[in-house]
Structures are given as C-alpha cells and as structure tokens.
Motif scaffolding. Structure first.
Motif: not given
Ligand SMILES: Cc1ncc(C[n+]2csc(CCOP(=O)(O)OP(=O)(O)O)c2C)c(N)n1
Ligand code: SF4
Ligand SMILES: [Mg+2]
Lengths: 295, 175, 370
Positions: A5, A34-37, A40, A92, A185-186, A189-190, A193
């Motif tokens: 990613p 890092k994934a959530a940004g 959050t 989030n 991380f993946k 991120t998932k 969603t």
C-alpha cells in the motif's frame, strides 16, 4: 499477491512520546493513524497509550485524543459517534484500548456498543498484560506467562476475544500485528470504509512486559505469527480470509520454543504447559482453516 | 537530621540504594526513611530519591529541599539536572566517576562504581549494579557503619559479590 | 527483627498475618504493590488465602461480598478510580453488614490522569456505612490493617473498614516496620448471618419502606457502637504490642492557642511545623484525625483551628473543615492544599498558621495573598 500500500508520509505521532524503547503499541498506533488520517478522534481508556501521549499541556499525538475512564472506551465512543453522525459528520471515531481495557474491565461496554451497531472502529492493542500499572496479568495473558500477579506463570488460558466479537457478527473484524505494518495499514483503511462497528485486534510485543531486549520487537511479532501463536486474518460479513503469513504457518509452523525462548516471561515454563499451548495452537489453526474453507 | 538526595536514571537502582542506606542506618540504631520521588517521567529519565537519617522518628514526607549530601549515580544527569540545587554550603557531593570532580564550595568525592561493578561482574540485563557498591563508599564516608552496610546488603541480596563490590568501593573511596 | 518496608508492603504483611480466606483485588497505581505482594505470598505458599484476580474493582468488591457472606474473612485493596468503580458494591457491602477490610491508597481523581495523593477518593465513600481510618506511617498502616479486622468483625459492629494511606507519600516510602505475631488478638470470625443451607434465608430481597428504614438505623446504631469497639481494640493492641493509637493523634495540644487538624502524612508533617512555630513563640498544636467514620468528638474548645483539607466538596468547601465546623463553634481557617499531589511542606504548614485568617477559606498556591 499482496500489494504494497501507499503509506502516507504524514505523521500523527510526533517525536518524544513517553513510550519505552521498542514499544510496539506506539509502532502500531503510528500506522493506525496514517491509515485513518486527520479527520479522526481517538478515544483512549487508561492504558499505556494514556501515558505515551506525554504530560499536559503537551501531547505527542496530532489528532484529538479523548482520554476516558478505564471501563468505558466503547461507551464513550458510542456517544461520540452518534453525536458526529447526528451532526452529519463523517469523522472517524476510533476506540484504542489495551487488552485489559478490552478483554477485562471494558468488555461490557464493548459488547453493548457492538450490539447496538455503533459506527466506530474498536482497536485492541494486545501486549498481553496490564502495561500501564507494571505488568500484571490480564485476560489476554497467555497460559504459562509470568506477570507480577502470576509470578509462577499464568494458569488460565488467553481469552478468545475474537470469537466473542465474532458472536456479535460485525461487518468487519481483523487481527493484525505491529510487526506487519503494511498489513495493519490495509486493514485499518478497510475497516474505516464500513458503516457499523468494526474491530481490529493487534498483537503488540512489549519489551519490559515480555522481557526481551528492546530491538527485538519486530522479530518477536514475526515469531508469534510464524509459530501460529498469533494468526493474521480478516472476517468480512462473516467470510474469513487467512493472511498469507499465517497460511504459511498453518502449513509448517516454526517450533513454538523459538517464540517462547527469547522471552523472559516464559522462563522456566514446564514442558506440559508448552504441550497444552501447542495443542491449542493446532486446534485454533485447524478451526480457522476449516472456517475459511467453508466460507 | 542528615538529608541525602540521590540522582540517577530510572532503572539504575537509585531507589534500592536509598533503601539499602536507610536499612543500614536503622541497623546503626538510627531512624531513617527512604522516599523515591515518582514523577510522570519517561523511563530512563533522571530521577531522585531521598534518604533521611536522624536520632528520632522522622515525621517529614515532603521532598528534601536543602540536602546535606548529594549522590550522583549517573554523571550524565548532571548535563540536564542541577544536582547541586539547594545543597547546604560545605555539603558533600559523591559522584560515580573514574575521575575527580570539583564542586566549588562543596566537599567533593568520587568513586568508580561502574568500574567496580564491572570488575565484580555485577551486571543485570546489561546494566552494572551501582546500588550495593555505593553503600560501601558511603560507609567510608561515615554515613553508616561498615557492619551495618554489609548486614543491609546481605538482607536484600543473596549474591556475595554485592558485599565484595561494597568492600572494593570502601577501599577506593577517599574518606 | 528490624525491618524496613513500604506502606504498601506493610499492608500486605498485615494481611499475611491475618490470613483471609479470600482476597479479590485489581491493580491500580499506587496500590499495585499490595496486590503484587499478596499474589506473591499466595503463589509461594506463604499465605494460604485464595487470591481471585478479578477483571475489575466492581467485581473485586462483589467477589469479597460473595465470599464474606459465607462467613469467611476477606480483603481487598484499591485506589482512586478503582474505589469509585466499586462504589455500588461498597454500599452493598456495608448494607449487607459484611466485615470486609479494604486498604485504599489515596489518590486524586480524573480527568486528567493524576496518580498522586489526595483524599477525595475515600471521602466520596463517606456516607456508605464503611468505617474509615487514615494512617500516617508505615508502622501505622500495618497496625491499623490488623486492628481493622478485629473491629469490623466485632459483633457490635459488623461493618466494613477502610484503611487509608497516602499515595506514594506513604505507599512508596520506606520506613522501619516491626511486625507482630497476631496470635489470638484477632479471634476467629463468626458472622451471625452467614449463609447456611440448613437454615435457608433470603438476603437483600425486596424490602418495604419501614423495614428498609430500620435497616438504615441499624447501620447507624452499629457505627455509633463502633466507637467503644475501636477504643477497646486500640487499648488491647497497645497492651499486647506496645503501640498506642486513638481517634486522633494529639501533639502539643494541651496549652495550644491554635491547632492544626489534618489527615494522613500531612497530619504527621504538621508536628514538625508545630515545633517550628513554637520556637517562634506561637503556641501551636497538631491534632491528626485518624478516624473519619465514626467521626470523633474533638476537643477544640477555646482554640483557633487551622484545618488542612487534601480534598474538596465543590460548592461547599473542604470536607474535613465542613465536618469540624458542623461540630464546633470555634473559629476555623480552612486550607485546601495538596490536591493532585501538590507538594506541601512543614514550612508551608507553618505559613498557613502564621498567616491564618479565621473564618476564611484559602487555596494554597492559588490565592496566596493570605
Ligand atoms: C477503574 C480503574 N481500575 C484500575 C485502573 C488502573 N489501570 C490503569 S491502566 C491499567 C491497565 C491497562 O492495561 P491494558 O488495558 O492492557 O493496557 P496497557 O497498559 O497494557 O497498554 C490499570 C489496571 C484504572 N485507571 N481505573
Ligand atoms: S510497557 Fe510495553 S506497551 Fe507499554 S509503553 Fe512500554 S513497551 Fe509500550
Ligand atoms: Mg495491555
């Protein structure tokens, strides 16, 4: 088959946290954020993460952190999520709790939030003891591990929190390990969603708690996965997918002793207990493999 | 009352040194308390512990502001902490160091506790043990008696190397 | 043998002497050492108690209740948020007339997270029916824990007892400790209402207003009766083991014009302030309050009173000051100091006395313009 990613360069955990050297709780959280940004909010009950932030008026975290009483992360996050959604905000809401705050004192609030379909991500980082108060046993401490309240080794098994979560049938749940940051991380991120409650259980090796030297945290996480002691998987709408690293472990795990030996907490563990651990690992791996095949 | 402040880093044994010292003083027939100061510092950060020794029961719990003596177990804390703060004029400073250290207006002494611990192979988890040799150095300074120092060490540690390290520190310390 | 111990370890040592059948406890800073030491004693076989590593303080107290009602001796320890989390169950323990003993290591309440000494945690438990004693030395922590069992289990009391020690200041300090051989000082426990399958009884079921009212009065009557039991227990303790305790510890009070009242370690350090003030010609005295429940009759007649509260009831005042003002007509200067572990020295205490303004309230470090 796994794609690498694109991991953002932005850091949400700044330098100079109060974590111990080699802390994988901080490592995991770095990738979670890092994934959530930036849109959050973290909800954090009493745990090592409450200490890592630093001392007021400073904070080492670059997203809002709401610290809350030990038992109540999921309930507090419920209120926060409902309030944001009522205001039409997509922010989030991530409850970030330790194994004690999840498997033990916080389990009631967490179960309630999952049953109610709360739109949030609940992350349990699991260092397999009460780190904040100096390493007492928790429901997450594995059989045979020494802690300050199990000086001769724990006599109960690790609680299967993932099965308890699965019983709530959330849209998404996963396990991860701080030693595999891309995978983590993946998954984060998932998870973000989905609408509704999602859960990620992260194994977080802890040098002072597990009693190994500080540079070995990643190695320890990898040994946990390779020995099958920790299994990486995700369950999406009930469909289980086991991660490639763990598939390899199912085919041919490394000897459990390779994982136990470098850790002071397993020093002097008796061979019978090691056998029980091995049996439980085999049973768990077989159960997961069967579930994956069936789903 | 004789008040001592011990400077060290978290995990270096400053708290145990304070405890040993208080125990030795009690064996001398005195009253003593040892109080670690717990801040919200990071692990490995500079910390202080306090020891009070007196002929009558000690009723003070607050921190020592004007010590009679300062002990520095890790000279590197002197870069970040003013270890002389509040030290009474003419007060004593004892630094764990292979080289002499001068502190103007104070009585300074040094002893290579780290070297002594390494020589005795008193090392736990990669760190030399400083808390038992320092008691030997303090016995030489007359803070506690030699017998009580040894007795205190033996009560808290079964490994005789601790006593040997204290003896070496006693010899190497200037009176 | 001469020993040196922390306050926490002293409590654990006392528990080892008493051998409760069941200990159920949950770790929290700065109480953790008590739990860890007891776990260690149990696992090494030195202490033949069952140790339940519960998953929360609510469960710790509930487990103690379940154990206690079978007629055995139980113990737990907590602090701050742990005590707050127990609150429903502490009421239950007292209402069910169970002689449970608990050590509470006084610590401030969140937010923010603060692990240092403050008395507000225990004072929020004031009205539950627990007896409360506040100690000031490692030795006293040990002695009070032993006496707590005898007092709690006395037939005229049958109420739980909480032994309070200041977080870090006392829980982590090392002082001399003389341990004793308890022998028959604490007689075997005999709970008159223990569960007995041969005599099936319902406990705590639906209860009407009149009966409930009577149960409340029973608690009050017993807590009043506990005064005599405490006195007798402390007297017997002094006779057997040579250390005297009372409802207060008075220092230079007889001829004093002004008396400092405080609890815990600050109450002890106040004695040093008294020495200092006396040298300056101020006739000061110190009255360290040990028992908060039952609240003793204090002899403050004709004195000016400087009360130091390491606690606060928002919208009313220092809790100790409020209790004292309700009992005496004497002038009180109410000092709020040490909240959240704020450093307070004997010199500060002497300063409170020197600059006292009777009838007023003063927050140390906030409105310093006394
Ligand atoms: C009601 C209550 N009980 C106990 C505590 C003390 N406490 C704070 S954090 C903690 C353990 C946390 O363990 P875990 O959730 O595994 O997180 P870790 O510290 O390991 O990161 C405990 C016992 C508390 N803050 N509140
Ligand atoms: S105790 Fe473990 S989890 Fe906690 S900060 Fe230290 S390394 Fe991290
Ligand atoms: Mg944990």
């Amino acid at each position: 088959m796994d794609t690498i990613p694109e991991i953002p360069k932005e850091e949400y955990i700044l330098k100079c946290t109060s974590a111990c050297a080699g802390c994988s709780d901080s490592l995991a959280l770095r990738y979670v954020l890092k994934a959530a940004g930036p849109d959050t909010v973290l909800v954090v009950p009493a745990c090592c993460t409450s200490v890592i932030q630093g001392i007021y008026p400073n904070t080492a975290f670059n997203v809002p952190v709401y610290n809350i009483a030990f038992a109540s992360a999921a309930a507090c996050a419920s209120g926060m999520s409902n309030a944001f959604r009522a205001a039409g905000k997509k922010t989030n809401v991530i409850a970030y709790a330790g194994d004690g705050g999840t498997l033990d004192i916080g389990i009631q609030a967490m179960s309630g939030a999952f049953e109610r379909g709360t739109d949030f991500l609940y992350i349990c980082y699991d260092n397999e003891a009460y780190g904040n108060t100096g390493m007492q046993r928790s429901g997450g401490t594995p059989l045979g591990a020494r802690t300050t309240t199990t000086p001769t080794g724990k006599t109960d098994n690790k609680k299967d929190i993932d099965a308890i979560i699965a019983a709530h049938d959330p849209p998404y749940q996963a396990t991860a390990c701080a030693a595999y940051p891309q995978d983590l991380f993946k998954k984060v991120t998932k998870a973000l969603t989905f609408r509704g409650p999602t859960f990620i259980h992260i194994l977080a090796p802890c040098p002072p708690g597990w009693r190994y030297s500080t540079e070995k945290s990643v190695e320890m996480g990898k040994l946990a996965v390779k020995s099958g002691m920790w299994v990486l998987y995700e369950r999406e709408y009930g469909k289980l997918t086991i991660g490639a690293q763990s598939k390899a472990a199912i085919k041919k795990p490394i000897p459990l002793e390779d994982y136990l030996a470098p850790q002071g907490r397993f020093k002097g563990i008796d061979p019978k207990t090691v056998d029980i651990l091995k049996q439980r690992i085999a049973k768990n791996l077989a159960k997961l493999a069967a579930e994956e095949a069936a789903s | 009352m004789f008040e001592i402040r011990i400077h060290s880093r978290g995990g270096q044994g400053g708290v145990t040194a304070a405890r040993l010292l208080a125990l030795a003083a009690i064996h001398d027939g005195k009253y003593a308390t040892a109080a670690p100061f717990y801040g919200a510092e990071r692990r490995g950060a500079p910390i202080v512990s306090f020891v009070r020794i007196d002929d009558r029961p000690i009723r003070i719990y607050s921190q020592i502001k004007k010590p009679d003596m300062v002990i520095v177990l890790d000279a590197s804390v002197m870069d970040v902490v003013d270890v002389l703060q509040g030290l009474k004029t003419g007060g004593r400073v004892l630094v764990n160091s292979a080289h002499p250290r001068e502190f103007k207006g104070f009585t300074s002494g040094h002893v290579d506790l780290t070297g002594i611990a390494l020589k005795e192979n008193l090392v736990v988890a990669g760190s030399p043990i400083l808390n038992t040799p320092v008691i030997g150095a303090l016995a030489k300074q007359g803070i506690v008696s030699v017998d009580s120092a040894k007795k205190a060490i033996r009560e808290m540690f079964s490994d005789e190397r601790n006593v040997k390290a204290a003896e070496t520190a006693y010899e190497e310390m200037s009176a | 043998m001469k020993k040196i111990s922390t306050g926490n370890k002293a409590v654990a040592e006392a528990v080892k002497q008493i051998v409760p059948a069941v200990v159920a406890a949950y770790p929290i800073t700065p109480q953790t050492e008590i739990v860890e030491q007891i776990a260690e004693f149990v696992s090494s076989g030195e202490l033949k108690s069952r140790y339940i590593a519960v998953e929360s303080e609510h469960s710790a107290m509930a487990a103690c209740i379940g154990a206690s009602i079978t007629g055995v001796r139980t113990f737990t320890a907590t602090s701050s948020h742990g005590l707050l989390y127990m609150h429903e169950m502490t009421n239950w323990a007292a209402g069910a007339r169970l002689p449970i003993v608990m050590a509470n290591v006084n610590r401030s309440l969140g937010p923010g997270w603060n692990i240092w000494a403050e008395h507000t945690d225990a004072l929020q438990e004031r009205d539950t029916g627990w007896l409360q004693v506040y100690v000031s030395t490692v030795q006293e922590a040990y002695d009070a824990t032993i006496m707590a069992f005898r007092i709690a289990e006395h037939n005229d009391v049958l109420l739980p007892v909480m032994v309070n020690l200041d977080g870090f200041l006392l829980s982590h300090i090392m002082q001399p400790l003389d341990t004793v051989d308890v022998g028959d000082f604490v007689p075997p426990i005999q709970l008159p209402h223990a569960i007995d399958v041969k005599n099936p009884t319902g406990y705590g079921g639906l209860t009407g207003p009149d009966q409930q009212f009577k149960f409340r009065w029973d608690i009050e009557r017993s807590i009043r009766d506990s005064v005599k039991v405490i006195e007798a227990t402390e007297k017997e303790f002094a006779k057997r083991f040579g250390r005297k305790y009372g409802f207060t510890e008075d220092y230079q009070c007889a001829d004093a014009d002004v008396i400092i009242v405080a609890m815990g370690t600050l109450g002890k350090e106040a004695e040093v302030a008294v020495d200092l003030l006396r040298k300056e010609g101020i006739k000061a005295g110190s009255m360290r309050l040990r028992w908060l429940r039952p609240f003793p009759k204090l002899d403050l007649k004709g004195k000016q009173v400087v009360v130091i509260d390491r606690d606060y009831s928002f919208g009313r005042g220092g809790i100790l000051a409020t209790e004292i003002m309700a009992q005496t007509k004497e002038d009180v200067f109410s000092v709020i100091a040490g909240l959240g572990g704020q450093e307070v020295t004997y010199e500060d205490v002497a300063g409170f006395v020197r600059k006292r303004r009777m009838g007023e309230e003063f927050w140390f470090g906030v409105n310093n313009n006394v």
